[in-house]
Design a protein around this motif. Structure first.
Motif, PDB file in Angstrom:
ATOM      1  N   SER A 236     -12.006  -5.348  -4.851  1.00 38.12           N
ATOM      2  CA  SER A 236     -12.879  -5.405  -6.074  1.00 38.12           C
ATOM      3  C   SER A 236     -11.890  -6.534  -6.840  1.00 38.12           C
ATOM      4  N   TRP A 237     -10.926  -6.582  -7.019  1.00 34.34           N
ATOM      5  CA  TRP A 237     -10.330  -7.762  -7.806  1.00 34.34           C
ATOM      6  C   TRP A 237     -10.640  -9.029  -7.126  1.00 34.34           C
ATOM      7  N   TRP A 238     -10.867  -9.217  -6.091  1.00 33.30           N
ATOM      8  CA  TRP A 238     -11.118 -10.454  -5.339  1.00 33.30           C
ATOM      9  C   TRP A 238     -12.551 -10.701  -5.576  1.00 33.30           C
ATOM     10  N   LYS A 239     -13.384  -9.766  -5.944  1.00 33.59           N
ATOM     11  CA  LYS A 239     -14.847  -9.927  -6.114  1.00 33.59           C
ATOM     12  C   LYS A 239     -14.950 -10.127  -7.514  1.00 33.59           C
ATOM     13  N   ASN A 240     -14.432  -9.474  -8.377  1.00 35.66           N
ATOM     14  CA  ASN A 240     -14.635  -9.434  -9.843  1.00 35.66           C
ATOM     15  C   ASN A 240     -13.853 -10.367 -10.614  1.00 35.66           C
ATOM     16  N   ALA A 241     -12.700 -10.698 -10.161  1.00 34.85           N
ATOM     17  CA  ALA A 241     -11.541 -11.561 -10.836  1.00 34.85           C
ATOM     18  C   ALA A 241     -10.918 -12.405  -9.886  1.00 34.85           C
ATOM     19  N   ARG A 242     -11.700 -13.310  -9.097  1.00 33.67           N
ATOM     20  CA  ARG A 242     -10.926 -13.968  -8.035  1.00 33.67           C
ATOM     21  C   ARG A 242      -9.956 -14.889  -8.668  1.00 33.67           C
TER      22      ARG A 242
ATOM     23  N   ILE B 163       6.570 -13.213 -10.970  1.00 36.28           N
ATOM     24  CA  ILE B 163       6.555 -12.798 -12.221  1.00 36.28           C
ATOM     25  C   ILE B 163       5.498 -11.564 -12.059  1.00 36.28           C
ATOM     26  N   THR B 164       4.484 -11.650 -11.604  1.00 34.81           N
ATOM     27  CA  THR B 164       3.393 -10.682 -11.570  1.00 34.81           C
ATOM     28  C   THR B 164       3.734  -9.414 -10.731  1.00 34.81           C
ATOM     29  N   ILE B 165       4.330  -9.485  -9.793  1.00 38.43           N
ATOM     30  CA  ILE B 165       4.841  -7.983  -8.804  1.00 38.43           C
ATOM     31  C   ILE B 165       5.568  -7.008 -10.019  1.00 38.43           C
TER      32      ILE B 165
ATOM     33  N   LEU C 227      -4.108 -16.336  -9.084  1.00 38.41           N
ATOM     34  CA  LEU C 227      -2.814 -16.637  -9.819  1.00 38.41           C
ATOM     35  C   LEU C 227      -1.900 -15.497  -9.628  1.00 38.41           C
ATOM     36  N   GLY C 228      -2.354 -14.210  -9.530  1.00 37.12           N
ATOM     37  CA  GLY C 228      -1.393 -13.299  -9.409  1.00 37.12           C
ATOM     38  C   GLY C 228      -0.537 -13.334  -8.255  1.00 37.12           C
ATOM     39  N   PHE C 229      -1.076 -13.793  -7.054  1.00 40.07           N
ATOM     40  CA  PHE C 229      -0.225 -14.070  -5.739  1.00 40.07           C
ATOM     41  C   PHE C 229       0.472 -15.535  -5.676  1.00 40.07           C
TER      42      PHE C 229
ATOM     43  N   PRO D 264      -3.846  -5.800  -8.112  1.00 41.47           N
ATOM     44  CA  PRO D 264      -4.646  -5.816  -6.692  1.00 41.47           C
ATOM     45  C   PRO D 264      -3.959  -5.588  -5.305  1.00 41.47           C
ATOM     46  N   TYR D 265      -3.650  -4.350  -5.308  1.00 40.34           N
ATOM     47  CA  TYR D 265      -2.753  -3.912  -4.148  1.00 40.34           C
ATOM     48  C   TYR D 265      -3.957  -2.729  -3.455  1.00 40.34           C
ATOM     49  N   GLY D 266      -3.879  -2.734  -2.157  1.00 40.45           N
ATOM     50  CA  GLY D 266      -4.573  -1.761  -1.625  1.00 40.45           C
ATOM     51  C   GLY D 266      -6.052  -1.741  -1.483  1.00 40.45           C
TER      52      GLY D 266
END
Length: 317
Positions: free
Chosen positions: A260-266, A278-280, A271-273, A253-255
């Motif tokens: 689209s990540w926020w819209k489709n998999a909020r 771990i996620t980075i 969780l990623g942030f 979920p960059y740039g």
């Protein structure tokens, strides 16, 4: 209609489809159709966002093996009950574990690097043919970093059988069923020997309801003169990342992809942030491996015989 036996089956062939019987009330293409011809459609063989994943899991397995070696050997040497027998046994187990991990890591390199930019499949209803470009997989490690030989397969539609396959995937705590749409090709009308098989879509795209719907679109197009595209889908644009930063943007979920990540998999984005330490690293590695896969990819081209049979691309349905 499915039988009660096929519904309850956990793995294996869940259903064998017929060409003259609808497989589903809906028809979809999973946004895999990249070109239309007068009487043919071309599907992507490699879905967007999947490059680099095999190499990532190969590297992850190797890292886990090395880290386990560190813990295991350190624990044995630091133990007060340490003995030479335990040391020799430890080295033996470590050697076996590392050999397996290195084998799968090298295999993941072979799978991901210097592969074709795509392995497309064309369904031609005018000539009742299926054309497929794919890698010629040979046994052994000769030419580990050499380009993959490309082979072209031409199959009669009437010799092809479509099946809904299911496999059990265990991750240690849960069991999941992986679904796949598998096409098998018979040698001849009188010989049921399978000479080739291929999938449409991959396990991350399919579910129990999508497999019959994807086949239904193919069946309608080939058997009933159905539309090139399902009503809710458009042509999937052919594009590849032109830089490392674009590969990174596709992997996490960059740039521009953040919206689209926020819209489709909020929830997953949050969780990623939250767990970014771990996620980075995970997204970074996926971006690096994806970039390596794209950079080393080789172009593809259909033979003139296939292009002559299907004609030029068209925007008409």
């Amino acid at each position: 209609m499915r039988s009660s036996e096929s519904k309850e089956k956990l793995s294996g062939v869940l259903e064998t489809y017929k060409k003259n019987v609808p497989a589903s009330t809906s028809a979809i293409a999973l946004n895999l159709i990249k070109r239309k011809f007068c009487d043919a459609i071309e599907y992507k063989g490699i879905a967007d966002g999947t490059r680099g994943m095999v190499l990532f899991f190969g590297a992850l397995l190797l890292f886990c093996a090395v880290y386990a070696d560190y813990l295991f050997i350190g624990g044995q040497i630091g133990s007060k009950k340490f003995s030479w027998f335990q040391f020799i046994l430890t080295i033996f187990l470590v050697a076996i574990t590392n050999t397996i991990a290195i084998y799968f890591f090298l295999k993941s390199i072979r799978i991901e690097l210097f592969r074709p930019i795509d392995e497309p499949i064309i369904f031609d209803r005018k000539n009742r043919k299926i054309y497929r470009l794919s890698r010629e997989v040979k046994v052994g490690w000769k030419g580990l970093l050499a380009g993959w030989p490309i082979q072209v397969a031409v199959h009669d539609w009437d010799l092809v059988k479509a099946e809904h396959h299911v496999a059990i995937n265990a991750d240690g705590s849960t069991l999941n069923r992986m679904h796949a749409l598998v096409f098998s090709v018979k040698k001849s009308p009188s010989d049921n020997t399978i000479i080739d098989s291929f999938m449409l879509g991959n396990g991350t795209q399919h579910g129990e309801s999508t497999v019959p719907a994807v086949y239904e679109h193919v069946r309608k197009f080939m058997e009933e003169g159905g539309p090139h595209l399902p009503p809710s889908e458009n042509i999937s644009l052919i594009g590849t990342p032109s830089s490392f930063l674009q590969c990174m943007a596709q992997s996490g979920p960059y740039g521009k992809t953040l919206k689209s990540w926020w819209k489709n998999a909020r929830f997953l984005t949050i969780l990623g942030f939250v767990f970014f330490p771990i996620t980075i690293p995970i997204f970074t590695l996926l971006g690096i491996f994806s970039w390596l896969s794209y950079v080393t990819s080789t172009p593809i081209q259909w033979p003139s015989e296939v292009l002559s049979a299907i004609g030029k691309p068209t925007n008409e349905d």
